[in-house]
Design an enzyme around this catalytic site. Structure first.
Site, short mmCIF file in Angstrom:
data_model
loop_
_atom_site.label_atom_id
_atom_site.label_comp_id
_atom_site.label_asym_id
_atom_site.label_seq_id
_atom_site.Cartn_x
_atom_site.Cartn_y
_atom_site.Cartn_z
N ASP A 31 0.46 10.61 4.63
CA ASP A 31 -0.80 11.08 2.21
C ASP A 31 -0.92 9.75 2.67
OD1 ASP A 31 1.56 9.52 2.81
OD2 ASP A 31 2.25 9.48 0.10
N GLU A 35 4.15 8.41 1.40
CA GLU A 35 4.89 7.35 1.47
C GLU A 35 3.90 6.69 0.29
OE1 GLU A 35 4.38 3.05 2.82
OE2 GLU A 35 2.88 4.42 1.66
N HIS A 85 -6.54 1.56 -0.15
CA HIS A 85 -6.58 2.94 -1.81
C HIS A 85 -8.15 2.71 -2.19
CE1 HIS A 85 -1.88 2.02 -1.71
NE2 HIS A 85 -2.76 2.26 -0.40
#
Length: 420
Positions: free
Chosen positions: A90, A185, A391
């Site tokens: 993910d 995760e 991210h």
């Protein structure tokens, strides 16, 4: 086997794999109660299972919870521990992972990288010091409109490339190797439904780190704190001297946090923090969500006591209002387990050396699937995959560093066989 054999194996297919994998949207969703939290994570899981089957990994499969399991059989008669390599599929919910368009910057010459999809997004060398080590290398970014997904599709691509080489290069002697790809995760549920009995591993390595050569045997210990504030709701037209807004009380709690310490933006190294991540509610009731982090469990608990002291001080100014303070354990520092199994780290460190790098032993200001796996009985340090700036839209990865990660995995498998 001789180090030079592994170090001359062609690992360039890792680039092609990575470019395919990042174009599959696998963003997880913390608001979803399902497992996996998003069905689209299974799209990549099915792709990986099919590819493994195509390599001859006969038991590769995707289960109902979104986990991919696979076994590479031993090719030695030695009685060896079963070693697992694990990465998560993910991507983080912090930034869009839909429609990722990877961009390859061949032969990086230094300086800043302006991304073509949104020229306002620039990866500045001054803010990304590891770029200084990438001169001449091939850097992959997104186009500036999404995250890239190197966290952790770089790890997935390196494990898949290593798997293919282990299946086709019998001169690399190894014991039974397990592969585990996990969903969710990024939202803290990566191993919630993992079947360790089916996995059948003795030791593991997550491939989820950053700088080439890094290996980590220590993470934060982590708790989540939920504070629920019950105010006094009165019609605002008749509220004088009566109304006590839970929203305002919750805001006072946040305002009461230390300004120069105990926050992510004011701490580094081995310092922990208390971090508000969500606030919602109404005049009648408001809820605050915090994450609390530290490398030492006693300091973790001390931070929680300090947070509750702040809450008590604020609530003392609002008679008639009440609060509820709930702490939930999230994960614990894996070092307390890994210190009991030193060979796991020793082999990881030596594998990095044999792959031509100086090991960088680090502590993670965060957690990995390995944090929880270690505490569940599967000792699991973390090695690098080569990605950086996770991210966000400035995420990047070096192709050559991914190749180094592939060789490190191969050296780990060979060392477990050689040292027994």
């Amino acid at each position: 086997m001789k180090d030079s054999v592994i170090n001359t194996i062609n690992t360039t297919t890792v680039e092609e794999r990575f470019l395919r994998y990042v174009q599959v949207d696998t963003q997880s969703d913390p608001s979803s109660p399902s497992q996996p939290s998003t069905e689209k994570q299974k799209d990549l899981g099915r792709m990986l299972a099919d590819e493994l089957l195509g390599m001859g990994v006969a038991d590769a499969h995707l289960d109902e919870y979104g986990y991919v399991y696979a076994t590479i059989p031993a090719n030695t008669d030695k009685d060896l521990p079963v070693i697992c390599f694990c990465s998560h599929m993910d991507t983080a919910p912090d930034c869009s992972g839909t429609g990722v368009t990877p961009v390859i910057h061949r032969g990086y010459r230094g300086g800043d990288l302006t991304l073509p999809g949104d020229p306002s997004v620039t990866i500045r060398q001054s803010e990304h010091p590891d770029l200084k080590n990438q001169l001449g290398n091939d850097i992959i970014t997104a186009d500036g409109t999404t995250l890239l997904g190197a966290d952790d599709k770089a790890g997935v691509a390196t494990i898949m490339t290593a798997a293919q080489l282990l299946m086709t290069r019998p001169e690399i002697k190894h014991g039974t190797i397990k592969i585990l790809f996990t969903p969710d995760e990024e939202i803290g549920r990566g191993v919630d439904k993992v079947d360790l009995v089916k996995l059948g591993a003795d030791f593991a390595y997550t491939v989820d780190g950053e700088t080439a050569g890094s290996i980590e045997d220590e993470t934060f210990s982590a708790d989540g704190v939920t504070i629920t504030v019950d105010g006094v709701s009165v019609h605002p037209g008749f509220a004088k001297g009566k109304l006590q807004s839970a929203i305002k009380i919750a805001s006072e709690i946040v305002s009461g946090l230390p300004k120069d310490r105990l926050s992510p933006e004011s701490t580094g190294g081995r310092e922990g923090f208390v971090h508000p991540v969500a606030i919602k509610g109404s005049v009648e009731q408001a809820t605050l969500e915090f994450i609390v982090r530290d490398f030492e469990d006693d300091r973790l608990h001390a931070h929680e006591l300090e947070l509750e002291d702040i809450v008590k001080t604020v609530m003392s100014r609002h008679p008639g209002c009440t609060y509820h303070f709930e702490v939930k354990e999230q994960y614990r520092n894996m070092k307390q387990v890994l210190d009991k199994y030193r060979q796991v780290m020793e082999i990881g460190l030596e594998a990095i050396r044999r792959a031509g790098m100086q090991p960088l032993r680090r502590s993670i200001r965060g957690g990995t699937d390995g944090s929880r796996l270690s505490l569940m009985g599967l000792p699991c340090p973390n090695i690098f995959a080569g990605g950086h700036a996770f991210h966000g839209k400035e995420e990047w990865v070096s192709v050559q560093d991914m190749e180094k990660a592939v060789r490190t995995i191969l050296h780990i498998t060979a060392l477990w066989e050689e040292w027994r």
